[in-house]
Scaffold this active site. Structure first.
Site, PDB file in Angstrom:
ATOM      1  N   ASP A 102       0.843  -1.197   0.000  1.00 53.09           N
ATOM      2  CA  ASP A 102       0.000   0.000   0.000  1.00 53.09           C
ATOM      3  C   ASP A 102       0.876   1.244   0.000  1.00 53.09           C
ATOM      4  O   ASP A 102       2.034   1.201   0.431  1.00 53.09           O
ATOM      5  CB  ASP A 102      -0.889   0.030   1.254  1.00 53.09           C
TER       6      ASP A 102
HETATM    7  N1  URA Z   1      -1.303  -5.953   3.719  1.00 53.77           N
HETATM    8  C1  URA Z   1      -1.771  -4.700   3.765  1.00 53.77           C
HETATM    9  O1  URA Z   1      -2.809  -4.423   4.344  1.00 53.77           O
HETATM   10  N2  URA Z   1      -1.066  -3.737   3.145  1.00 53.77           N
HETATM   11  C2  URA Z   1       0.104  -3.980   2.516  1.00 53.77           C
HETATM   12  O2  URA Z   1       0.712  -3.052   1.987  1.00 53.77           O
HETATM   13  C3  URA Z   1       0.579  -5.290   2.483  1.00 53.77           C
HETATM   14  C4  URA Z   1      -0.142  -6.268   3.088  1.00 53.77           C
END
Ligand code: URA
Length: 235
Positions: A102
């Site tokens: 993310d």
């Molecule tokens: N899980 C998440 O919620 N975000 C990420 O960036 C990776 C795994």
């Protein structure tokens, strides 16, 4: 291919650094010193040497990036800068991130142009383990550990594969944990914690399969994988 590109692609440094090598006369093509960085090279036929060592052109490259927040795991984006922009010693346009973190997630991101390896690491078929460190708003309990092991339901009806949750520390309103998951669903770790009534306030990937985030890399820094790391990742 241009001589300076070939050297940059082969790990001799940034474009500026390789131009310098060429100018100083350290580079030969078919045993003749070449000082023009724009010289065209036929990678099938010409023998290029740097400091008298033959260069082998690399088709595939592999970088480990310590992704900072604020960068999107994509090759193009209209809003955020992309992780590809951080790898500034790479002059081809075929580099991409393996899997997605993310925009606010930090940590280990493999960057490559090797589509086969990327597929092996991201396809659900291969169950590649990914380990995250997180700070959680709320007190993570043994019950959560058990629920994660049994399989948390997210997105209404998707039952996640068994995940290992390890509580590192807790106080009355927050916890530090490590979690290992074997899939890469969108926002998966955040959704898993939401499913048990808790919120991820900081998330960092620290491992993917046998590849560990290098602790010497600061946020935004990257380095090439070593041969050993690459072997373990492919093995
Ligand atoms: N899980 C998440 O919620 N975000 C990420 O960036 C990776 C795994």
């Amino acid at each position: 291919m241009r001589l300076d590109k070939l050297l940059a692609h082969s790990g001799f440094g940034t474009r500026k650094e390789v131009k310098d090598l060429i100018k100083k006369g350290y580079v030969t093509v078919n045993d003749i010193v070449i000082k023009k960085d724009k010289t065209q090279i036929d990678i099938e036929k010409d023998v290029v040497k740097v400091y008298d060592e033959v260069i082998v052109y690399e088709e595939f490259v592999y970088y480990m990036l310590n992704k900072p927040g604020g960068y999107v795991s994509a090759t193009e984006d209209n809003i955020y800068p992309t992780v590809v922009e951080l790898i500034d010693d790479y002059y081809r346009n075929d580099l991409f991130p393996v899997g997605r973190l993310d925009v606010d997630t930090e940590g280990l991101l493999l960057m490559t142009n090797d589509g086969v390896l990327a597929h092996q690491l991201t396809s659900p078929k291969y169950h590649c383990p990914k380990v995250y460190y997180a700070k959680i708003k709320g007190v993570v309990t043994q019950e959560d550990v058990d629920l994660f092991r049994q399989g948390i339901t997210i997105d209404n009806d998707y039952v996640c594969k068994s995940a290992q949750l390890n509580i590192l520390s807790t106080n009355e309103n927050s916890s530090e944990i490590e979690v290992t998951i074997y899939e890469g669903k969108f926002h998966q770790v955040k959704k898993m914690f939401l499913a048990v009534g808790k919120e991820v306030i900081y998330l960092k990937r620290i491992r993917m399969k046998d590849l560990f985030l290098d602790k010497n890399l600061k946020l935004g820094e990257f380095r090439r994988l070593t041969y050993e790391e690459l072997d373990r990742l492919k093995g």
